[in-house]
Design a protein around this motif. Structure first.
Motif, PDB file in Angstrom:
ATOM      1  N   GLY A   1       0.831  -1.197   0.000  1.00  0.00           N
ATOM      2  CA  GLY A   1       0.000   0.000   0.000  1.00  0.00           C
ATOM      3  C   GLY A   1       0.866   1.247   0.000  1.00  0.00           C
ATOM      4  O   GLY A   1       1.960   1.271  -0.558  1.00  0.00           O
ATOM      5  N   GLU A   2       0.395   2.285   0.651  1.00  0.00           N
ATOM      6  CA  GLU A   2       1.142   3.546   0.711  1.00  0.00           C
ATOM      7  C   GLU A   2       2.404   3.390   1.558  1.00  0.00           C
ATOM      8  O   GLU A   2       2.377   2.713   2.590  1.00  0.00           O
ATOM      9  CB  GLU A   2       0.262   4.650   1.307  1.00  0.00           C
ATOM     10  CG  GLU A   2      -0.951   5.003   0.450  1.00  0.00           C
ATOM     11  CD  GLU A   2      -0.562   5.624  -0.880  1.00  0.00           C
ATOM     12  OE1 GLU A   2       0.340   6.489  -0.877  1.00  0.00           O
ATOM     13  OE2 GLU A   2      -1.131   5.230  -1.910  1.00  0.00           O
ATOM     14  N   TYR A   3       3.485   4.027   1.138  1.00  0.00           N
ATOM     15  CA  TYR A   3       4.738   3.950   1.890  1.00  0.00           C
ATOM     16  C   TYR A   3       5.539   5.224   1.680  1.00  0.00           C
ATOM     17  O   TYR A   3       5.345   5.959   0.712  1.00  0.00           O
ATOM     18  CB  TYR A   3       5.564   2.722   1.467  1.00  0.00           C
ATOM     19  CG  TYR A   3       5.833   2.642  -0.006  1.00  0.00           C
ATOM     20  CD1 TYR A   3       6.873   3.357  -0.608  1.00  0.00           C
ATOM     21  CD2 TYR A   3       5.026   1.842  -0.831  1.00  0.00           C
ATOM     22  CE1 TYR A   3       7.106   3.283  -1.960  1.00  0.00           C
ATOM     23  CE2 TYR A   3       5.256   1.767  -2.195  1.00  0.00           C
ATOM     24  CZ  TYR A   3       6.291   2.487  -2.754  1.00  0.00           C
ATOM     25  OH  TYR A   3       6.523   2.413  -4.107  1.00  0.00           O
ATOM     26  N   ALA A   4       6.458   5.465   2.614  1.00  0.00           N
ATOM     27  CA  ALA A   4       7.308   6.661   2.544  1.00  0.00           C
ATOM     28  C   ALA A   4       8.536   6.384   1.680  1.00  0.00           C
ATOM     29  O   ALA A   4       8.996   5.245   1.569  1.00  0.00           O
ATOM     30  CB  ALA A   4       7.746   7.072   3.944  1.00  0.00           C
ATOM     31  N   ARG A   5       9.073   7.437   1.076  1.00  0.00           N
ATOM     32  CA  ARG A   5      10.342   7.370   0.344  1.00  0.00           C
ATOM     33  C   ARG A   5      11.348   8.295   1.020  1.00  0.00           C
ATOM     34  O   ARG A   5      10.983   9.116   1.850  1.00  0.00           O
ATOM     35  CB  ARG A   5      10.153   7.812  -1.115  1.00  0.00           C
ATOM     36  CG  ARG A   5       9.234   6.928  -1.929  1.00  0.00           C
ATOM     37  CD  ARG A   5       8.996   7.520  -3.317  1.00  0.00           C
ATOM     38  NE  ARG A   5       7.962   6.788  -4.045  1.00  0.00           N
ATOM     39  CZ  ARG A   5       8.197   5.875  -4.990  1.00  0.00           C
ATOM     40  NH1 ARG A   5       9.452   5.588  -5.319  1.00  0.00           N
ATOM     41  NH2 ARG A   5       7.210   5.263  -5.603  1.00  0.00           N
ATOM     42  N   GLY A   6      12.600   8.129   0.641  1.00  0.00           N
ATOM     43  CA  GLY A   6      13.632   9.044   1.123  1.00  0.00           C
ATOM     44  C   GLY A   6      14.199   8.716   2.489  1.00  0.00           C
ATOM     45  O   GLY A   6      14.902   9.537   3.079  1.00  0.00           O
ATOM     46  N   GLN A   7      13.939   7.505   3.010  1.00  0.00           N
ATOM     47  CA  GLN A   7      14.501   7.101   4.300  1.00  0.00           C
ATOM     48  C   GLN A   7      15.962   6.668   4.108  1.00  0.00           C
ATOM     49  O   GLN A   7      16.262   5.851   3.232  1.00  0.00           O
ATOM     50  CB  GLN A   7      13.697   5.929   4.905  1.00  0.00           C
ATOM     51  CG  GLN A   7      12.204   6.210   5.056  1.00  0.00           C
ATOM     52  CD  GLN A   7      11.909   7.272   6.085  1.00  0.00           C
ATOM     53  OE1 GLN A   7      12.703   7.513   6.979  1.00  0.00           O
ATOM     54  NE2 GLN A   7      10.761   7.921   5.963  1.00  0.00           N
ATOM     55  N   ALA A   8      16.858   7.209   4.933  1.00  0.00           N
ATOM     56  CA  ALA A   8      18.282   6.853   4.828  1.00  0.00           C
ATOM     57  C   ALA A   8      18.495   5.405   5.255  1.00  0.00           C
ATOM     58  O   ALA A   8      17.994   4.974   6.305  1.00  0.00           O
ATOM     59  CB  ALA A   8      19.113   7.786   5.697  1.00  0.00           C
ATOM     60  N   ILE A   9      19.243   4.670   4.442  1.00  0.00           N
ATOM     61  CA  ILE A   9      19.508   3.248   4.719  1.00  0.00           C
ATOM     62  C   ILE A   9      20.851   3.115   5.422  1.00  0.00           C
ATOM     63  O   ILE A   9      21.871   3.579   4.928  1.00  0.00           O
ATOM     64  CB  ILE A   9      19.503   2.429   3.414  1.00  0.00           C
ATOM     65  CG1 ILE A   9      18.165   2.600   2.685  1.00  0.00           C
ATOM     66  CG2 ILE A   9      19.780   0.958   3.706  1.00  0.00           C
ATOM     67  CD1 ILE A   9      18.133   1.970   1.301  1.00  0.00           C
ATOM     68  N   GLU A  10      20.845   2.458   6.577  1.00  0.00           N
ATOM     69  CA  GLU A  10      22.066   2.233   7.369  1.00  0.00           C
ATOM     70  C   GLU A  10      22.520   0.787   7.222  1.00  0.00           C
ATOM     71  O   GLU A  10      21.713  -0.115   7.032  1.00  0.00           O
ATOM     72  CB  GLU A  10      21.793   2.519   8.861  1.00  0.00           C
ATOM     73  CG  GLU A  10      21.132   3.855   9.154  1.00  0.00           C
ATOM     74  CD  GLU A  10      22.055   5.039   8.950  1.00  0.00           C
ATOM     75  OE1 GLU A  10      23.278   4.805   8.827  1.00  0.00           O
ATOM     76  OE2 GLU A  10      21.559   6.178   8.896  1.00  0.00           O
ATOM     77  N   GLY A  11      23.828   0.563   7.312  1.00  0.00           N
ATOM     78  CA  GLY A  11      24.362  -0.791   7.417  1.00  0.00           C
ATOM     79  C   GLY A  11      24.740  -1.478   6.123  1.00  0.00           C
ATOM     80  O   GLY A  11      25.115  -2.653   6.135  1.00  0.00           O
ATOM     81  N   LEU A  12      24.683  -0.771   4.993  1.00  0.00           N
ATOM     82  CA  LEU A  12      25.014  -1.416   3.722  1.00  0.00           C
ATOM     83  C   LEU A  12      26.471  -1.859   3.657  1.00  0.00           C
ATOM     84  O   LEU A  12      26.782  -2.926   3.122  1.00  0.00           O
ATOM     85  CB  LEU A  12      24.695  -0.478   2.551  1.00  0.00           C
ATOM     86  CG  LEU A  12      23.203  -0.260   2.264  1.00  0.00           C
ATOM     87  CD1 LEU A  12      23.017   0.865   1.251  1.00  0.00           C
ATOM     88  CD2 LEU A  12      22.561  -1.552   1.763  1.00  0.00           C
ATOM     89  N   GLU A  13      27.367  -1.057   4.225  1.00  0.00           N
ATOM     90  CA  GLU A  13      28.792  -1.436   4.230  1.00  0.00           C
ATOM     91  C   GLU A  13      29.037  -2.659   5.095  1.00  0.00           C
ATOM     92  O   GLU A  13      29.812  -3.545   4.731  1.00  0.00           O
ATOM     93  CB  GLU A  13      29.642  -0.259   4.703  1.00  0.00           C
ATOM     94  CG  GLU A  13      29.740   0.869   3.689  1.00  0.00           C
ATOM     95  CD  GLU A  13      30.678   1.975   4.135  1.00  0.00           C
ATOM     96  OE1 GLU A  13      31.345   1.818   5.186  1.00  0.00           O
ATOM     97  OE2 GLU A  13      30.736   3.006   3.444  1.00  0.00           O
ATOM     98  N   ALA A  14      28.364  -2.715   6.233  1.00  0.00           N
ATOM     99  CA  ALA A  14      28.511  -3.878   7.120  1.00  0.00           C
ATOM    100  C   ALA A  14      28.017  -5.139   6.428  1.00  0.00           C
ATOM    101  O   ALA A  14      28.653  -6.206   6.516  1.00  0.00           O
ATOM    102  CB  ALA A  14      27.735  -3.647   8.420  1.00  0.00           C
ATOM    103  N   ALA A  15      26.889  -5.039   5.709  1.00  0.00           N
ATOM    104  CA  ALA A  15      26.357  -6.206   4.997  1.00  0.00           C
ATOM    105  C   ALA A  15      27.293  -6.620   3.866  1.00  0.00           C
ATOM    106  O   ALA A  15      27.480  -7.818   3.612  1.00  0.00           O
ATOM    107  CB  ALA A  15      24.968  -5.890   4.446  1.00  0.00           C
TER     108      ALA A  15
END
Length: 423
Positions: free
Chosen positions: A340-354
């Motif tokens: 359904g409806e969702y927000a955009r533009g949320q900063a993603i953390e942890g990509l380097e760790a993954a």
């Protein structure tokens, strides 16, 4: 050669990732791409339905192979246009892509050529659809006829729910022109599997088996999505079932498409329901599945580029696929509220760790760059794909990656791959 991939999702990131590994490739472009793809390809700001723009770019850059990811440009005839201009392109023609573009066409094709599928009716009139539903009873399935980004299927538990779905699609235009017609089907019980195969219109080169998870929440509950995760191999596809899929589904479908004047040369995706050793087709897609592509390409040992080229040229003779002796599990991390409806533009953390975790690949789907940071830009945001010697090990690896990543409102299922463990 230079390769152009059309699309911006997790499927396209997996394609770019795999194509870029080929020694035959000197450069990869992706239109429009996403934040993750930009690390492995040059992103081109062209929309997937901008056929003129895509063609102009491919001619100007002297692209040696174009690979189409999503269904929309296929149904708009991108393959036909490129071939008319003398370019090599992998994908279904406009005529062949109708097998996905119209569910009523697909169902009629299966009925005509003896491909096992659910009993159904096709309707443009609300009252006729309601009468059919009341005769059949519930549970029952209501589908928008056209393309609805994987969300046009409603599994109705009651007659009232089914009627509401028909009214939403036919009368209220919930899916726009895709819902000008509805297909109402009997509800099938069993376990789903996805089966993909390359074909040149005659020969069939099957991929490994896989299983998607369509429902939004654990335990296959909640609304249907484009897919919340997938794994490969899928043990529900036994060697016997594998042979049945080739004989009962792929061969008659490909022969039927040729007989209908719509020869099919591309990847063909059959969504299946399997129960007690028997199978029925839920749907056909005229392209790679998303998210099935992520675990499938993570397991594929062969260079994919010669396969795509052979298929694009209409001759798969001599082509065989080699697979890594590993299982792969992809967990989709989605924006809260999806589908359904969702927000955009949320900063993603942890990509380097993954990224530092062995036997793990994070494929981007709905991401973009803002001020140098990766932020969410879609419903399905990432496909965290783990490899292991067993499905259980691959599940553990994928969720290790999932736990390393976070953003505000993140949602994912906790049971991707569990059906394989139950077997």
């Amino acid at each position: 050669m230079k390769v152009l991939v059309i699309g911006s999702g997790g499927r396209e990131h997996a394609m770019v990732w795999k194509i870029a590994q080929s020694p035959l490739v000197e450069g990869v472009f992706c239109a429009p791409g996403n934040a993750g793809i930009s690390g492995q390809a040059t992103c081109v700001p062209l929309k997937v339905d901008d056929i003129d723009g895509l063609l102009d770019f491919a001619l100007k850059e002297q692209i040696g192979l174009t690979v189409v990811g999503p269904e929309l440009p296929l149904t708009l005839g991108v393959v036909d246009r490129f071939r008319e201009a003398g370019l090599t392109i992998f994908g279904a023609t406009r005529a062949a892509a109708l097998i996905e573009g119209s569910k009523s066409f697909s169902k009629d094709l299966m009925a005509k050529y003896g491909v096992p599928t659910a009993a159904y009716g096709t309707f443009t009139d609300r009252d006729q659809a309601v009468a059919f539903i009341e005769r059949q009873g519930a549970p029952i399935v209501v589908k928008a006829d056209g393309l609805a980004a994987g969300k046009g299927v409603i599994l109705a538990a009651t007659v009232a729910e089914a009627i509401a779905a028909v009214e939403s699609i036919l009368c209220e235009g919930a899916f726009g022109s895709a819902g000008a017609r509805v297909v109402v089907e009997e509800f099938l019980y069993g376990e789903e599997a996805s089966f993909l195969a390359f074909t040149d219109g005659e020969r069939i080169v099957p991929l490994a088996s896989s299983q998607d998870h369509k429902a939004a929440y654990d335990g296959d509950t909640g609304p249907n999505t484009g897919g919340m995760g997938a794994y490969s191999p899928a043990p529900v596809v036994t060697p016997e079932i594998h042979d049945k899929i080739i004989a009962q589904v792929l061969k008659p479908t490909i022969a039927g498409m040729a007989a209908e004047g719509r020869p099919y040369s591309s990847i063909l995706y059959a969504g299946l329901m399997i129960r007690d050793g028997e199978l029925k087709v839920l749907e056909f897609n005229a392209r790679f599945g998303d998210p099935e592509t992520q675990p499938l390409l993570a397991r594929l040992k062969s260079d994919i580029v010669p396969v795509l080229m052979a298929c694009a040229r209409g001759d798969l003779s001599g082509i065989e696929l080699e697979w890594h002796d590993k299982a792969a599990v992809c967990v989709v991390m989605a924006a809260g509220g999806y589908p359904g409806e969702y927000a955009r533009g949320q900063a993603i953390e942890g990509l380097e760790a993954a990224a530092a975790i062995d036997n793990l690949v994070v494929f981007h789907a709905g991401t973009t760059l803002r001020d140098g940071r990766v932020v969410t830009n879609g419903g399905r945001v990432l496909g965290v794909t783990g490899l292991g010697t067993t499905v259980a090990e691959a599940i553990d690896r994928a969720y290790l990656g999932v736990r390393a990543i976070d953003w505000k409102g993140v949602h994912y299922r906790n049971d991707i791959g569990r059906k394989a463990l139950n077997r």
